[in-house]
Write an enzyme that holds these catalytic residues in place. Structure first.
Site, PDB file in Angstrom:
ATOM      1  N   LYS A  16      22.511  11.395 -26.389  1.00  0.00           N
ATOM      2  CA  LYS A  16      22.921  12.716 -26.888  1.00  0.00           C
ATOM      3  C   LYS A  16      24.358  13.043 -26.484  1.00  0.00           C
ATOM      4  O   LYS A  16      25.146  13.510 -27.292  1.00  0.00           O
ATOM      5  CB  LYS A  16      21.989  13.821 -26.346  1.00  0.00           C
ATOM      6  CG  LYS A  16      20.533  13.668 -26.745  1.00  0.00           C
ATOM      7  CD  LYS A  16      19.707  14.881 -26.323  1.00  0.00           C
ATOM      8  CE  LYS A  16      19.619  15.082 -24.823  1.00  0.00           C
ATOM      9  NZ  LYS A  16      18.851  14.040 -24.105  1.00  0.00           N
ATOM     10  N   ARG A  91      15.178  22.742 -24.711  1.00  0.00           N
ATOM     11  CA  ARG A  91      14.365  21.710 -24.069  1.00  0.00           C
ATOM     12  C   ARG A  91      12.925  22.164 -23.858  1.00  0.00           C
ATOM     13  O   ARG A  91      12.119  21.398 -23.361  1.00  0.00           O
ATOM     14  CB  ARG A  91      14.967  21.417 -22.710  1.00  0.00           C
ATOM     15  CG  ARG A  91      15.501  19.988 -22.531  1.00  0.00           C
ATOM     16  CD  ARG A  91      16.165  19.976 -21.191  1.00  0.00           C
ATOM     17  NE  ARG A  91      16.430  18.719 -20.630  1.00  0.00           N
ATOM     18  CZ  ARG A  91      17.653  18.199 -20.496  1.00  0.00           C
ATOM     19  NH1 ARG A  91      18.680  18.802 -21.029  1.00  0.00           N
ATOM     20  NH2 ARG A  91      17.809  17.078 -19.853  1.00  0.00           N
ATOM     21  N   ARG A 129      23.726   3.718 -16.155  1.00  0.00           N
ATOM     22  CA  ARG A 129      24.709   4.695 -16.615  1.00  0.00           C
ATOM     23  C   ARG A 129      25.726   5.001 -15.519  1.00  0.00           C
ATOM     24  O   ARG A 129      25.367   5.142 -14.345  1.00  0.00           O
ATOM     25  CB  ARG A 129      23.963   5.959 -17.021  1.00  0.00           C
ATOM     26  CG  ARG A 129      24.782   6.917 -17.813  1.00  0.00           C
ATOM     27  CD  ARG A 129      23.921   7.724 -18.707  1.00  0.00           C
ATOM     28  NE  ARG A 129      23.234   8.795 -18.001  1.00  0.00           N
ATOM     29  CZ  ARG A 129      22.644   9.798 -18.627  1.00  0.00           C
ATOM     30  NH1 ARG A 129      22.638   9.852 -19.938  1.00  0.00           N
ATOM     31  NH2 ARG A 129      22.028  10.735 -17.955  1.00  0.00           N
ATOM     32  N   ARG A 162      25.310   9.317 -11.483  1.00  0.00           N
ATOM     33  CA  ARG A 162      24.893  10.711 -11.375  1.00  0.00           C
ATOM     34  C   ARG A 162      23.733  10.807 -10.411  1.00  0.00           C
ATOM     35  O   ARG A 162      22.843   9.967 -10.434  1.00  0.00           O
ATOM     36  CB  ARG A 162      24.469  11.208 -12.761  1.00  0.00           C
ATOM     37  CG  ARG A 162      25.356  12.308 -13.281  1.00  0.00           C
ATOM     38  CD  ARG A 162      25.037  12.615 -14.696  1.00  0.00           C
ATOM     39  NE  ARG A 162      23.665  13.095 -14.875  1.00  0.00           N
ATOM     40  CZ  ARG A 162      23.170  13.534 -16.029  1.00  0.00           C
ATOM     41  NH1 ARG A 162      23.939  13.547 -17.088  1.00  0.00           N
ATOM     42  NH2 ARG A 162      21.938  13.953 -16.122  1.00  0.00           N
ATOM     43  N   ARG A 173      12.475  13.038 -14.569  1.00  0.00           N
ATOM     44  CA  ARG A 173      13.120  13.578 -15.774  1.00  0.00           C
ATOM     45  C   ARG A 173      12.345  13.174 -17.027  1.00  0.00           C
ATOM     46  O   ARG A 173      12.206  13.955 -17.968  1.00  0.00           O
ATOM     47  CB  ARG A 173      14.566  13.098 -15.872  1.00  0.00           C
ATOM     48  CG  ARG A 173      15.455  13.764 -14.824  1.00  0.00           C
ATOM     49  CD  ARG A 173      16.787  13.072 -14.717  1.00  0.00           C
ATOM     50  NE  ARG A 173      17.583  13.208 -15.916  1.00  0.00           N
ATOM     51  CZ  ARG A 173      18.568  12.368 -16.251  1.00  0.00           C
ATOM     52  NH1 ARG A 173      18.847  11.332 -15.495  1.00  0.00           N
ATOM     53  NH2 ARG A 173      19.262  12.572 -17.333  1.00  0.00           N
TER      54      ARG A 173
HETATM   55  P1  AMP Z   1      21.127  16.534 -18.798  1.00  0.00           P
HETATM   56  O1  AMP Z   1      22.528  16.305 -18.374  1.00  0.00           O
HETATM   57  O2  AMP Z   1      21.020  17.166 -20.157  1.00  0.00           O
HETATM   58  O3  AMP Z   1      20.250  15.329 -18.662  1.00  0.00           O
HETATM   59  O4  AMP Z   1      20.517  17.640 -17.795  1.00  0.00           O
HETATM   60  C1  AMP Z   1      20.482  17.413 -16.405  1.00  0.00           C
HETATM   61  C2  AMP Z   1      19.548  18.412 -15.739  1.00  0.00           C
HETATM   62  O5  AMP Z   1      19.996  19.743 -15.995  1.00  0.00           O
HETATM   63  C3  AMP Z   1      18.112  18.387 -16.231  1.00  0.00           C
HETATM   64  O6  AMP Z   1      17.340  17.382 -15.590  1.00  0.00           O
HETATM   65  C4  AMP Z   1      17.652  19.795 -15.859  1.00  0.00           C
HETATM   66  O7  AMP Z   1      17.416  19.921 -14.466  1.00  0.00           O
HETATM   67  C5  AMP Z   1      18.896  20.627 -16.185  1.00  0.00           C
HETATM   68  N1  AMP Z   1      18.910  21.077 -17.594  1.00  0.00           N
HETATM   69  C6  AMP Z   1      19.813  20.740 -18.558  1.00  0.00           C
HETATM   70  N2  AMP Z   1      19.550  21.359 -19.713  1.00  0.00           N
HETATM   71  C7  AMP Z   1      18.456  22.120 -19.490  1.00  0.00           C
HETATM   72  C8  AMP Z   1      17.677  22.979 -20.309  1.00  0.00           C
HETATM   73  N3  AMP Z   1      17.969  23.187 -21.602  1.00  0.00           N
HETATM   74  N4  AMP Z   1      16.618  23.600 -19.743  1.00  0.00           N
HETATM   75  C9  AMP Z   1      16.298  23.414 -18.439  1.00  0.00           C
HETATM   76  N5  AMP Z   1      16.972  22.607 -17.616  1.00  0.00           N
HETATM   77  C10 AMP Z   1      18.054  21.949 -18.132  1.00  0.00           C
END
Ligand code: AMP
Length: 233
Positions: A16, A91, A129, A162, A173
């Protein structure tokens, strides 16, 4: 002028973020990553950041009302007027409900693109990654390695893993995705959304971006070609 909100949907590691960055260049729309926004708060150790740091480190989702508020404020910014790309949001079903109302009120039509990737490939991708902490460039050791090992191609900064790409957090996750996010597939497919599934398992990121670009019925006037050097987000 039709105004679209492109929702990039898929499990962690489905590409994404990579697609959002490529499509930002092509369409000129801002890339809104809730993950990036939340990480910035954690890094700056502000009130929200302190509140969510533990949840994020564990790989669980941040509470809906906190994320919804951030998105509401962000998409009200003038740079979102022609369209914007959502990466990692919504999400959960309640987040999708809130976004739906917001988009309807602002006159945006949502287009959902589901990036389909095989489960085993996702785990391999997440574990391989690497991220540039300075410019945000993403690398994959398997398919998009930096020219010089462990160093960013653009600014020479040492690449990092990360915090939530560690193996035990990856599992959490993916569990959060299965439980809370995957049910949205049904919601999007049967909720009258413009919905497309794209095979994102193989293929060059640019080729996948072209495929996505063709799916969005966007007119030339809704595109905005950013001036060189601008649009870093
Ligand atoms: P990402 O970079 O999109 O994988 O997001 C990393 C982390 O941020 C996730 O594992 C969640 O802890 C938090 N997060 C990101 N987007 C959301 C969302 N829309 N709703 C809830 N938590 C989020």
């Amino acid at each position: 002028m039709n105004r679209f909100s492109l929702i990039l949907f898929g499990p962690p590691g489905s590409g994404k973020g990579t697609q959002a960055k490529l499509l930002r260049q092509r369409l000129g729309w801002p890339h809104i990553s809730t993950g990036d926004m939340l990480r910035e708060h954690v890094q700056s150790r502000d009130e929200l950041g302190l509140q969510i740091a533990d949840v994020m480190q564990s790989g669980k989702l941040v509470p809906d009302h906190l994320v919804n508020r951030l998105v509401e404020l962000r998409i009200s910014q003038p740079d979102c007027e022609r369209g914007f790309i959502l990466d990692g949001y919504p999400r959960t079903v309640p987040q999708a409900g809130m976004l739906e109302k917001l988009l309807a009120a602002k006159g945006f039509e949502p287009v959902v693109v589901f990036l389909e990737v095989d489960y085993n490939r996702i785990v391999a991708r997440l574990a391989g990654r690497r991220l540039c902490p300075q410019c945000g460039a993403l690398y994959s050791l398997a398919s998009n390695a930096p020219v010089i090992s462990k160093v960013c191609d653009y600014d020479g900064a040492p690449l990092i893993v990360r915090e939530d790409d560690r193996e035990e957090v990856i599992r959490e996750r993916l569990t959060a995705y299965e439980r809370q996010t995957r049910p949205l597939l049904d919601y999007f497919q049967h909720g009258g959304y413009l919905f497309f599934a794209v095979d994102a398992s193989d293929g060059a990121p640019q080729a996948i971006a072209s495929q996505i670009e063709e799916l969005i019925p966007v007119t030339a006037e809704a595109r905005f070609v950013p001036a060189a050097g601008s649009g870093s987000e």
